[in-house]
Design an enzyme around this catalytic site. Structure first.
Site, PDB file in Angstrom:
ATOM      1  N   GLU A 266     -60.104  31.127 -41.291  1.00 36.80           N
ATOM      2  CA  GLU A 266     -61.507  30.936 -41.245  1.00 36.80           C
ATOM      3  C   GLU A 266     -61.948  29.561 -40.925  1.00 36.80           C
ATOM      4  O   GLU A 266     -60.692  28.140 -41.135  1.00 36.80           O
ATOM      5  CB  GLU A 266     -62.076  30.816 -42.781  1.00 36.80           C
ATOM      6  CG  GLU A 266     -61.800  32.088 -43.986  1.00 36.80           C
ATOM      7  CD  GLU A 266     -61.805  32.152 -45.399  1.00 36.80           C
ATOM      8  OE1 GLU A 266     -62.599  30.955 -45.590  1.00 36.80           O
ATOM      9  OE2 GLU A 266     -61.225  33.488 -45.629  1.00 36.80           O
ATOM     10  N   HIS A 285     -66.931  34.246 -46.833  1.00 37.66           N
ATOM     11  CA  HIS A 285     -66.822  32.865 -47.712  1.00 37.66           C
ATOM     12  C   HIS A 285     -67.548  33.522 -48.568  1.00 37.66           C
ATOM     13  O   HIS A 285     -67.793  32.109 -48.716  1.00 37.66           O
ATOM     14  CB  HIS A 285     -65.622  32.552 -47.105  1.00 37.66           C
ATOM     15  CG  HIS A 285     -64.467  32.131 -48.238  1.00 37.66           C
ATOM     16  ND1 HIS A 285     -63.210  31.406 -48.420  1.00 37.66           N
ATOM     17  CD2 HIS A 285     -64.533  32.228 -49.596  1.00 37.66           C
ATOM     18  CE1 HIS A 285     -63.014  31.412 -49.876  1.00 37.66           C
ATOM     19  NE2 HIS A 285     -63.429  31.866 -50.792  1.00 37.66           N
TER      20      HIS A 285
HETATM   21  C1  8YV Z   1     -64.998  28.759 -52.832  1.00 38.10           C
HETATM   22  C2  8YV Z   1     -63.872  30.296 -53.907  1.00 38.10           C
HETATM   23  O1  8YV Z   1     -64.759  28.190 -53.931  1.00 38.10           O
HETATM   24  O2  8YV Z   1     -63.546  30.703 -55.829  1.00 38.10           O
HETATM   25  C3  8YV Z   1     -63.031  29.991 -54.954  1.00 38.10           C
HETATM   26  O3  8YV Z   1     -61.796  30.316 -55.065  1.00 38.10           O
HETATM   27  O4  8YV Z   1     -62.860  30.443 -52.803  1.00 38.10           O
HETATM   28  C4  8YV Z   1     -64.800  30.301 -53.733  1.00 38.10           C
HETATM   29  O5  8YV Z   1     -65.729  30.675 -54.854  1.00 38.10           O
HETATM   30  C5  8YV Z   1     -66.505  28.390 -52.489  1.00 38.10           C
HETATM   31  O6  8YV Z   1     -67.207  28.658 -51.408  1.00 38.10           O
HETATM   32  C6  8YV Z   1     -66.786  26.594 -52.595  1.00 38.10           C
HETATM   33  O7  8YV Z   1     -65.425  26.137 -52.382  1.00 38.10           O
END
Ligand code: 8YV
Length: 328
Positions: A266, A285
């Site tokens: 990503e 994402h």
């Molecule tokens: C990221 C995520 O946190 O909660 C998670 O595990 O992958 C996402 O919600 C979001 O991109 C903020 O960094």
């Protein structure tokens, strides 16, 4: 005495920065930048806490460079960026942001189910490029109602997805490492072994964390078991799926399509074969990516950080035994 130092490597809004600054000195690190590249070793030695995104890797080496580190507060529910065993060994508390993002992620899953099931990507093009005007009505699609949703993982997010599916009159089945008798008795989903789940699902949605056990756990073999009419939805972590095997399965028609919010690399490079597939819906994402949900997440992550460093038990601890050992 000067305030302890904390690293902020997450989008913390001004009002929350002010609450951190009441008791701590903030050291800003750009999101995703390696801490060991951003800060010199004298500064690292002073760090007591960190609030960061999943893009900050916290391994044994970087933890060793911060002997005063007491808390890592992840702005995410997932914590595969943190070596929790190394944190345990060093008595470092790891916190995350569960619950507040469940609905936002479930909504995205459902968006993908409907877009894929009703072939809306192609439907949109059909109107825009004039095919509707030249060829008439497009081919019919299939109902979502009555189809089977398979949930791989029945944690908090899986349960909200199951509830949403019930409102769409879907049959919901699940597989989880441990059976969830509460979810079964609430009528949320029926249990299946892993192979039966793969074989029966019309939509398979992944809700497991990324661990050594789950990495590449959906690969060639699993994709072959799935129906050729089935869709794979992944809003967890890209590396749970063997992406190469997925591309092959999509090309050969082994499965009908995929909805992916997460990828192995990503941002997904535009050259990826996934980008040119019309039976694949891609998102950057953003499962938790709404204003309301991200605010709730950063509130919780900031609270976790401040609480841990002011000896108040944080709301969301990944390794609560570390807190227990501190209290003794
Ligand atoms: C990221 C995520 O946190 O909660 C998670 O595990 O992958 C996402 O919600 C979001 O991109 C903020 O960094």
């Amino acid at each position: 005495m000067s305030h302890p130092y904390v690293i902020v490597s997450a989008p913390v809004p001004e009002d929350l920065r002010t609450s951190i600054e009441a008791n701590f000195n903030i050291v800003d690190v750009p999101v995703g930048k390696r801490l060991e590249d951003a800060l010199d070793s004298d500064r690292l030695q002073e760090i007591a806490g960190i609030v960061c995104t999943v893009r900050t890797k916290l391994d044994e080496g970087v933890m060793a460079s911060m002997p005063k580190l007491r808390v890592i507060s992840n702005f995410a529910v997932g914590f595969d960026n943190v070596d929790v065993a190394a944190a345990n060994a060093r008595n470092i508390l790891v916190c995350n942001t569960p619950r507040v993002l469940d609905s936002a992620v479930a909504d995205l899953v459902f968006g993908m189910i409907i877009i894929l099931g009703r072939d809306m990507l192609n439907g949109d093009t059909y109107v825009r490029d004039g095919t509707w005007a030249s060829k008439g009505a497009p081919a019919l699609t299939r109902d979502i109602r009555g189809k089977t949703l398979g949930l791989l993982g029945m944690g908090r997010i899986g349960r909200v997805v199951a509830k949403t599916a019930k409102a769409f009159d879907m049959n919901v089945i699940y597989h989880n490492r441990n059976r969830c008798s509460d979810a079964e008795s609430e009528g949320l989903a029926e249990y299946r072994d892993r192979e039966a789940l793969l074989a029966e699902a019309d939509f398979l949605s992944i809700h497991v964390p990324l661990t050594d056990a789950t990495r590449n756990s959906i690969g060639e073999r699993e994709l072959k078991i799935m129906k050729s009419s089935a869709y794979l939805i992944n809003t967890s972590r890209g590396a749970v799926v063997d992406e190469q095997a997925l591309v092959e399965a999509l090309k050969s028609g082994e499965i009908a399509g995929a909805g992916l919010d997460v990828m192995v690399k990503e941002p997904l490079p535009a050259e990826s074969p996934l980008c040119s597939m019309r039976n694949v819906v891609l998102q950057a994402h953003v499962g938790s990516g709404t204003v309301e949900t991200r605010r709730a997440m950063i509130d919780l992550a900031t609270r976790n950080l401040i609480d841990a460093l002011t000896n108040k038990q944080p709301e969301a601890m990944v390794n609560p035994q570390v807190w227990g050992s501190k209290a003794e």
